[in-house]
Write an enzyme that holds these catalytic residues in place. Structure first.
Site, short mmCIF file in Angstrom:
data_model
loop_
_atom_site.label_atom_id
_atom_site.label_comp_id
_atom_site.label_asym_id
_atom_site.label_seq_id
_atom_site.Cartn_x
_atom_site.Cartn_y
_atom_site.Cartn_z
N ALA A 237 0.82 -1.22 0.00
CA ALA A 237 0.00 0.00 0.00
C ALA A 237 0.85 1.27 0.00
O ALA A 237 0.31 2.37 -0.09
CB ALA A 237 -0.93 0.00 1.21
N ASP A 238 2.18 1.12 0.07
CA ASP A 238 3.06 2.28 0.15
C ASP A 238 3.18 2.97 -1.22
O ASP A 238 3.58 2.34 -2.21
CB ASP A 238 4.44 1.85 0.65
CG ASP A 238 5.34 3.03 0.92
OD1 ASP A 238 5.34 3.52 2.07
OD2 ASP A 238 6.04 3.49 -0.01
N ILE A 239 2.85 4.24 -1.27
CA ILE A 239 2.86 4.99 -2.53
C ILE A 239 4.28 5.09 -3.10
O ILE A 239 4.48 5.02 -4.31
CB ILE A 239 2.24 6.39 -2.33
CG1 ILE A 239 0.76 6.25 -1.98
CG2 ILE A 239 2.42 7.25 -3.58
CD1 ILE A 239 0.09 7.56 -1.61
N GLY A 240 5.26 5.24 -2.22
CA GLY A 240 6.64 5.31 -2.68
C GLY A 240 7.07 4.05 -3.42
O GLY A 240 7.72 4.13 -4.48
N TRP A 279 12.89 2.30 -2.56
CA TRP A 279 12.73 3.67 -2.05
C TRP A 279 13.96 4.51 -2.42
O TRP A 279 13.83 5.65 -2.85
CB TRP A 279 12.53 3.66 -0.54
CG TRP A 279 11.15 3.32 -0.08
CD1 TRP A 279 9.98 3.74 -0.65
CD2 TRP A 279 10.79 2.50 1.04
NE1 TRP A 279 8.91 3.21 0.05
CE2 TRP A 279 9.37 2.46 1.08
CE3 TRP A 279 11.52 1.80 1.99
CZ2 TRP A 279 8.67 1.75 2.07
CZ3 TRP A 279 10.82 1.09 2.96
CH2 TRP A 279 9.43 1.06 2.99
#
Length: 283
Positions: A237-240, A279
């Site tokens: 779910a992490d946008i990055g 990231w």
């Protein structure tokens, strides 16, 4: 002064650059040092860690009060005992090979304290990174303590008695203020024992923490990764991460949940490192 020698590769500049994003951290990039606030056996201590070696032959000087417990905690925070060679070898035959080559020696460094990490994850929810760090800085400098130039988060006992309105004055939302204070109260009341989480599995920790108001899977996954150093987390779910994968695969859209789940098996059991290096690829 204590001297620590470890096995390379280990790029401390990458460590400092990541920690420098948080204005609370006392970083000297030229000196290659960071002041680390530690609470060991209830005692607040600050140890300055200075890199004296290279990426290939890493070494560090520790200045300040040190003990076996403090050195053990520093080894855990900076992951000095995790050989990165094995991890790089694992990713050498995957789609992430170019990223691992570019950022070779980047360790999965932890936040300085699991309690800090959990609170920071709550503060950072649904905020852009710059304001999230600003809000965390306001919170810690207002309610925490400072020693030898380093900042300690407010003790759970103090935060448990802070009023929601006091956090609202710092620009916390009402819900976020309620969640942060709720975590502190859970610790004070013995409902949450962070030290005991070290002995539990990722799934057990997920099951326990999501019972707390305001803590969902994304928060727990980030806590597992940067609070406890668990090696196999991939928060889809992490946008990055979504943006990093979009860039990696030259997609005209962000990958779907199903696509992201499909990438993970080839990166296990080191999915946390896949997350970290992805990231890094867009920072």
């Amino acid at each position: 002064m204590e001297r620590i020698d470890i096995k390379g590769p280990y790029n401390f500049e990458q460590v400092l650059n990541r920690h420098a994003l948080d204005p609370l951290n006392q970083i000297d990039l030229q000196e290659r040092s960071v002041k680390v606030p530690l609470i060991v056996n209830g005692d607040k201590q600050v140890v300055k860690v200075t890199a004296t070696g290279t990426t290939e032959e890493p070494s560090f000087d520790l200045s300040g009060k040190t003990s076996e417990a403090i050195i053990a905690r520093l080894r855990e925070i900076f992951q000095w005992d995790q050989p990165l060679d094995d991890i790089h070898a694992h990713f050498r035959h995957t789609d992430l090979a170019p990223i691992f080559k570019e950022h070779v020696g980047t360790p999965l460094v932890l936040d300085f304290d699991p309690y800090n990490c959990l609170l920071k994850c709550i503060v950072h929810q649904q905020l852009n990174l710059k304001f999230a760090h600003t809000l965390t800085q306001r919170f810690v400098t207002t309610f925490g303590t400072e020693k030898d130039g380093a900042y300690f988060y407010p003790d759970p006992e103090k935060l448990a008695n802070v009023k929601i309105e006091e956090l609202r004055e710092l620009q916390f939302s009402g819900r976020k203020a309620e969640y942060a204070i709720g975590v502190a109260r859970a610790i004070v009341e013995g409902k949450l024992e962070l030290q005991k989480l070290h002995d539990k599995s990722d799934d057990e920790i997920m099951e326990e923490l999501v019972k707390l108001k305001g803590i969902g899977p994304w928060t727990v996954q980030n806590f597992l990764m940067f609070g406890l150093g668990r090696p196999n987390l991939f928060p889809i779910a992490d946008i990055g991460l979504q943006n990093a994968l979009k860039k990696l695969y030259n997609m005209d859209r962000k990958p779907s949940k199903e696509e992201m789940e499909g990438y993970k098996p080839s990166w296990e059991p080191y999915a946390s490192y896949a997350s970290l290096y992805l990231w890094r690829s867009i920072e």
